[in-house]
Design a protein around this motif. Structure first.
Motif, PDB file in Angstrom:
ATOM      1  N   GLY A 340      40.469  38.044  49.130  1.00 39.22           N
ATOM      2  CA  GLY A 340      41.040  37.548  48.033  1.00 39.22           C
ATOM      3  C   GLY A 340      40.771  36.266  47.768  1.00 39.22           C
ATOM      4  N   HIS A 341      40.367  34.732  48.229  1.00 42.16           N
ATOM      5  CA  HIS A 341      40.241  33.526  48.055  1.00 42.16           C
ATOM      6  C   HIS A 341      38.481  33.383  47.335  1.00 42.16           C
ATOM      7  CE1 HIS A 341      43.894  31.085  48.859  1.00 42.16           C
ATOM      8  NE2 HIS A 341      43.398  32.104  50.967  1.00 42.16           N
ATOM      9  N   THR A 342      37.326  34.038  48.189  1.00 35.97           N
ATOM     10  CA  THR A 342      36.110  34.445  47.915  1.00 35.97           C
ATOM     11  C   THR A 342      36.187  34.829  46.846  1.00 35.97           C
ATOM     12  OG1 THR A 342      35.681  34.451  50.212  1.00 35.97           O
ATOM     13  CG2 THR A 342      34.620  35.022  49.092  1.00 35.97           C
ATOM     14  N   LEU A 343      36.712  35.868  46.189  1.00 38.93           N
ATOM     15  CA  LEU A 343      36.946  36.749  45.526  1.00 38.93           C
ATOM     16  C   LEU A 343      36.790  35.721  43.840  1.00 38.93           C
ATOM     17  CD1 LEU A 343      36.048  39.291  43.703  1.00 38.93           C
ATOM     18  CD2 LEU A 343      39.073  39.795  44.191  1.00 38.93           C
ATOM     19  N   ALA A 344      37.879  34.860  44.350  1.00 42.45           N
ATOM     20  CA  ALA A 344      38.570  33.676  43.097  1.00 42.45           C
ATOM     21  C   ALA A 344      37.375  32.780  43.162  1.00 42.45           C
ATOM     22  CB  ALA A 344      39.826  33.064  42.987  1.00 42.45           C
ATOM     23  N   ARG A 345      37.425  32.323  43.814  1.00 42.48           N
ATOM     24  CA  ARG A 345      35.997  31.004  43.955  1.00 42.48           C
ATOM     25  C   ARG A 345      34.777  32.421  43.688  1.00 42.48           C
ATOM     26  NH1 ARG A 345      37.165  30.109  49.183  1.00 42.48           N
ATOM     27  NH2 ARG A 345      35.242  31.719  49.658  1.00 42.48           N
ATOM     28  N   LEU A 346      34.332  33.036  43.254  1.00 37.19           N
ATOM     29  CA  LEU A 346      32.911  34.178  43.261  1.00 37.19           C
ATOM     30  C   LEU A 346      33.569  34.091  41.319  1.00 37.19           C
ATOM     31  CD1 LEU A 346      30.257  35.876  43.211  1.00 37.19           C
ATOM     32  CD2 LEU A 346      31.472  37.502  44.025  1.00 37.19           C
ATOM     33  N   ARG A 347      34.892  34.821  40.932  1.00 34.88           N
ATOM     34  CA  ARG A 347      35.268  34.932  39.503  1.00 34.88           C
ATOM     35  C   ARG A 347      35.095  33.334  39.216  1.00 34.88           C
ATOM     36  NH1 ARG A 347      40.616  38.681  40.853  1.00 34.88           N
ATOM     37  NH2 ARG A 347      38.876  40.225  40.452  1.00 34.88           N
ATOM     38  N   ALA A 348      35.466  32.217  39.574  1.00 34.21           N
ATOM     39  CA  ALA A 348      35.508  30.665  38.815  1.00 34.21           C
ATOM     40  C   ALA A 348      33.987  30.610  39.036  1.00 34.21           C
ATOM     41  CB  ALA A 348      35.706  29.878  39.933  1.00 34.21           C
ATOM     42  N   LEU A 349      33.254  31.267  39.734  1.00 32.14           N
ATOM     43  CA  LEU A 349      31.387  30.630  39.346  1.00 32.14           C
ATOM     44  C   LEU A 349      30.907  31.915  39.119  1.00 32.14           C
ATOM     45  CD1 LEU A 349      30.971  29.075  43.433  1.00 32.14           C
ATOM     46  CD2 LEU A 349      31.324  28.025  40.687  1.00 32.14           C
ATOM     47  N   SER A 350      31.873  32.960  38.461  1.00 29.19           N
ATOM     48  CA  SER A 350      30.705  33.548  38.031  1.00 29.19           C
ATOM     49  C   SER A 350      30.349  33.559  36.401  1.00 29.19           C
ATOM     50  CB  SER A 350      31.289  35.102  37.763  1.00 29.19           C
ATOM     51  OG  SER A 350      31.115  36.305  37.008  1.00 29.19           O
ATOM     52  N   PRO A 351      29.248  33.650  36.329  1.00 28.52           N
ATOM     53  CA  PRO A 351      28.731  33.550  34.207  1.00 28.52           C
ATOM     54  C   PRO A 351      29.163  34.475  33.486  1.00 28.52           C
ATOM     55  CG  PRO A 351      26.527  33.726  35.331  1.00 28.52           C
ATOM     56  CD  PRO A 351      28.094  33.902  36.764  1.00 28.52           C
ATOM     57  N   SER A 352      30.402  35.533  34.114  1.00 34.99           N
ATOM     58  CA  SER A 352      30.842  36.582  32.836  1.00 34.99           C
ATOM     59  C   SER A 352      31.740  35.791  32.879  1.00 34.99           C
ATOM     60  CB  SER A 352      31.220  37.812  33.959  1.00 34.99           C
ATOM     61  OG  SER A 352      30.366  38.893  34.654  1.00 34.99           O
ATOM     62  N   ALA A 353      32.556  35.158  33.387  1.00 31.16           N
ATOM     63  CA  ALA A 353      34.524  34.270  33.250  1.00 31.16           C
ATOM     64  C   ALA A 353      34.120  33.430  32.641  1.00 31.16           C
ATOM     65  CB  ALA A 353      34.397  33.564  34.949  1.00 31.16           C
ATOM     66  N   THR A 354      32.365  32.166  32.783  1.00 30.86           N
ATOM     67  CA  THR A 354      32.217  31.330  31.608  1.00 30.86           C
ATOM     68  C   THR A 354      32.346  32.513  30.155  1.00 30.86           C
ATOM     69  OG1 THR A 354      31.122  30.155  33.227  1.00 30.86           O
ATOM     70  CG2 THR A 354      30.641  30.006  30.266  1.00 30.86           C
ATOM     71  N   LEU A 355      31.696  33.446  30.146  1.00 29.36           N
ATOM     72  CA  LEU A 355      30.838  34.128  28.820  1.00 29.36           C
ATOM     73  C   LEU A 355      32.557  33.938  28.268  1.00 29.36           C
ATOM     74  CD1 LEU A 355      28.110  36.736  29.675  1.00 29.36           C
ATOM     75  CD2 LEU A 355      27.751  34.249  28.306  1.00 29.36           C
ATOM     76  N   ALA A 356      33.858  35.059  29.356  1.00 31.00           N
ATOM     77  CA  ALA A 356      34.649  35.141  28.783  1.00 31.00           C
ATOM     78  C   ALA A 356      35.404  33.905  28.029  1.00 31.00           C
ATOM     79  CB  ALA A 356      35.896  35.662  29.909  1.00 31.00           C
ATOM     80  N   ARG A 357      34.948  32.476  28.269  1.00 29.77           N
ATOM     81  CA  ARG A 357      35.403  32.285  27.466  1.00 29.77           C
ATOM     82  C   ARG A 357      35.714  31.064  26.142  1.00 29.77           C
ATOM     83  NH1 ARG A 357      35.861  29.753  32.720  1.00 29.77           N
ATOM     84  NH2 ARG A 357      33.880  28.398  32.241  1.00 29.77           N
ATOM     85  N   GLY A 358      34.008  32.190  25.703  1.00 28.63           N
ATOM     86  CA  GLY A 358      33.640  32.322  24.278  1.00 28.63           C
ATOM     87  C   GLY A 358      31.916  31.092  24.918  1.00 28.63           C
ATOM     88  N   TYR A 359      31.878  31.365  25.546  1.00 29.41           N
ATOM     89  CA  TYR A 359      30.589  30.973  25.708  1.00 29.41           C
ATOM     90  C   TYR A 359      29.425  32.321  25.642  1.00 29.41           C
ATOM     91  CZ  TYR A 359      32.131  26.857  26.752  1.00 29.41           C
ATOM     92  OH  TYR A 359      32.453  25.688  26.840  1.00 29.41           O
ATOM     93  N   ALA A 360      27.925  32.167  24.888  1.00 29.61           N
ATOM     94  CA  ALA A 360      26.995  33.480  24.870  1.00 29.61           C
ATOM     95  C   ALA A 360      25.462  32.622  25.002  1.00 29.61           C
ATOM     96  CB  ALA A 360      27.028  33.281  23.632  1.00 29.61           C
ATOM     97  N   ILE A 361      24.595  33.681  25.751  1.00 29.21           N
ATOM     98  CA  ILE A 361      23.555  33.313  26.828  1.00 29.21           C
ATOM     99  C   ILE A 361      22.653  33.810  25.713  1.00 29.21           C
ATOM    100  CG2 ILE A 361      22.169  33.340  28.333  1.00 29.21           C
ATOM    101  CD1 ILE A 361      24.494  33.768  30.430  1.00 29.21           C
ATOM    102  N   LEU A 362      21.445  32.819  25.460  1.00 30.01           N
ATOM    103  CA  LEU A 362      20.784  32.941  24.509  1.00 30.01           C
ATOM    104  C   LEU A 362      19.283  33.286  25.461  1.00 30.01           C
ATOM    105  CD1 LEU A 362      20.533  30.455  21.595  1.00 30.01           C
ATOM    106  CD2 LEU A 362      21.682  32.995  21.606  1.00 30.01           C
ATOM    107  N   GLN A 363      18.445  34.644  25.277  1.00 28.21           N
ATOM    108  CA  GLN A 363      17.687  34.934  25.796  1.00 28.21           C
ATOM    109  C   GLN A 363      16.500  35.362  24.600  1.00 28.21           C
ATOM    110  OE1 GLN A 363      19.658  38.083  28.428  1.00 28.21           O
ATOM    111  NE2 GLN A 363      19.085  36.525  29.873  1.00 28.21           N
ATOM    112  N   THR A 364      14.952  35.295  25.176  1.00 29.49           N
ATOM    113  CA  THR A 364      14.305  36.173  24.645  1.00 29.49           C
ATOM    114  C   THR A 364      14.490  37.086  25.084  1.00 29.49           C
ATOM    115  OG1 THR A 364      12.761  35.367  26.320  1.00 29.49           O
ATOM    116  CG2 THR A 364      12.921  33.446  24.841  1.00 29.49           C
TER     117      THR A 364
END
Length: 397
Positions: A340-364
């Motif tokens: 559970g701790h590892t999953l929480a840390r993984l979620r905190a560090l995952s890009p998906s969590a950042t995107l869920a907060r309203g961020y986006a990633i630009l790619q060519t």
């Protein structure tokens, strides 16, 4: 001159020639046994029948009355000085004796001793060739005088010892001129009988002359030639005729022969009872000894309570299982918490969590991530990756 069918000899010539041939023999000393003496009253000539002591052959002897001693009787062993004579008219042969000597006991014993040495040298007394009679013969051959005491002794004592014993009795003359011939014939007849397992030659006591037939050479050789074991029971203990040395077993008396030929049923039964008692005691002792050993083994804890070890091991197994279960549960609980701790840390560090907060990633279009505005130019197509899906955009300025 020889005879032929065309020129045969007349009877008188044949008889005459026979007489001439016999006359050439001359005077002879002849050994034999007197079978019969004919003393006719008023006659000066005595007629005797001289018989061979070992074969069924006899000759007529004539002698003057003064030559034949009054004490000479039938059965006497004699040496005769005689001349063979052929009576041509009757076609008979006889001996004309001028001297008759009765063989004395000393001379007879000397002859027997000489014969004993001869037979011993030939191996007739060899102990190695003697056979042991069977323990319990099916049938016993008995050669003895008719209605004699020896016959009664053998039959009575043997049947008393073993009532089921079977005998084949052959009655013969056991003394006199016909004794040897009769005994040898009976011996050969019983030896040819396959049902006879042992032969008893029995005679009661008697004088030295009465027992002479049992020291005869022909009888000794006949006993030696027998295939069936022979038991000799002649006379009493001191009597030792030559047949005793040749026989397979020497019995001192006919009664002793009966004891030797069959076992004593009562003694055998007693011996059997003793053996059975000894065997019963041995079996019982063995059973008692083994029972004690079995009781000692059964008294051991492993056999007295055979489930005690199983129960103890079962408790140990149950405790080990419970300990293993608690250990596994503890390890699983701790591993779940760590996960559970590892999953929480993984979620905190995952890009998906950042995107869920309203961020986006630009790619060519090639997948290159745009990190600065200088990396894009107006009119460049870009892909915007959102928390949920993607958008294709064009840079306007």
């Amino acid at each position: 001159m020889t005879s032929s069918p065309e020129e045969p000899w007349p009877v008188r010539k044949v008889s005459h020639n026979i007489g001439q041939w016999i006359g050439r023999l001359g005077w002879l000393w002849i050994d034999g046994q007197i079978a019969q003496i004919g003393r006719r009253p008023g006659m000066s000539t005595v007629f005797l029948t001289l018989r061979d002591s070992s074969a069924d052959i006899s000759l007529t002897v004539t002698a003057p009355r003064d030559v034949v001693a009054p004490a000479l009787t039938d059965g006497a062993r004699v040496v005769v000085h005689a001349k063979p004579e052929w009576y041509a008219t009757r076609g008979t042969l006889s001996l004309r004796a001028d001297e008759i000597r009765q063989v004395g006991e000393g001379e007879l014993k000397a002859r027997i001793e000489q014969l004993r040495k001869l037979l011993e040298a030939e191996g007739l007394f060899d102990p190695r060739r003697k056979r042991r009679p069977p323990f319990l013969p099916q049938r016993v051959g008995l050669i003895t005088g008719r209605g004699s005491a020896a016959e009664r002794d053998v039959l009575t004592n043997a049947q008393r010892r073993w009532p089921a014993i079977d005998f084949r009795v052959v009655s013969v003359a056991v003394q006199g001129v016909n004794a040897v011939t009769d005994i040898v014939g009976a011996l050969q007849a019983l030896d040819r009988d396959d049902s006879v397992d042992v032969i008893i030659l029995a005679r009661g006591g008697g004088s030295f002359e009465d027992l002479l037939p049992f020291s005869d050479e022909a009888l000794c050789r006949a006993v030696f030639a027998c295939r069936t074991p022979v038991i000799s029971a002649i006379g009493h203990e001191p009597d030792t005729p030559l047949v005793d040395y040749v026989a397979d077993v020497r019995a001192s008396t006919p009664t002793d022969a009966a004891k030797r030929v069959v076992p004593d049923l009562s003694e055998e039964q007693r011996g059997l009872n003793v053996t059975l008692g000894r065997l019963d005691r041995a079996v019982r002792n063995r059973i008692d000894r083994e029972q004690h050993r079995l009781d000692a083994v059964r008294s051991r804890p492993s056999l007295a309570r055979p489930t005690a070890l199983i129960d103890r091991l079962a408790d140990e197994v149950t405790t080990a299982v419970e300990r293993a279960r608690r250990t596994v549960d503890h390890r699983l609980t701790r591993a779940d918490a760590e996960l559970g701790h590892t999953l929480a840390r993984l979620r905190a560090l995952s890009p998906s969590a950042t995107l869920a907060r309203g961020y986006a990633i630009l790619q060519t279009p090639e997948g290159h991530v745009i990190r600065a505005a200088q990396e894009a130019s107006p009119g460049d197509p870009l892909r915007v990756r959102l928390a949920d899906g993607t958008l294709d955009v064009t840079v306007s300025g």
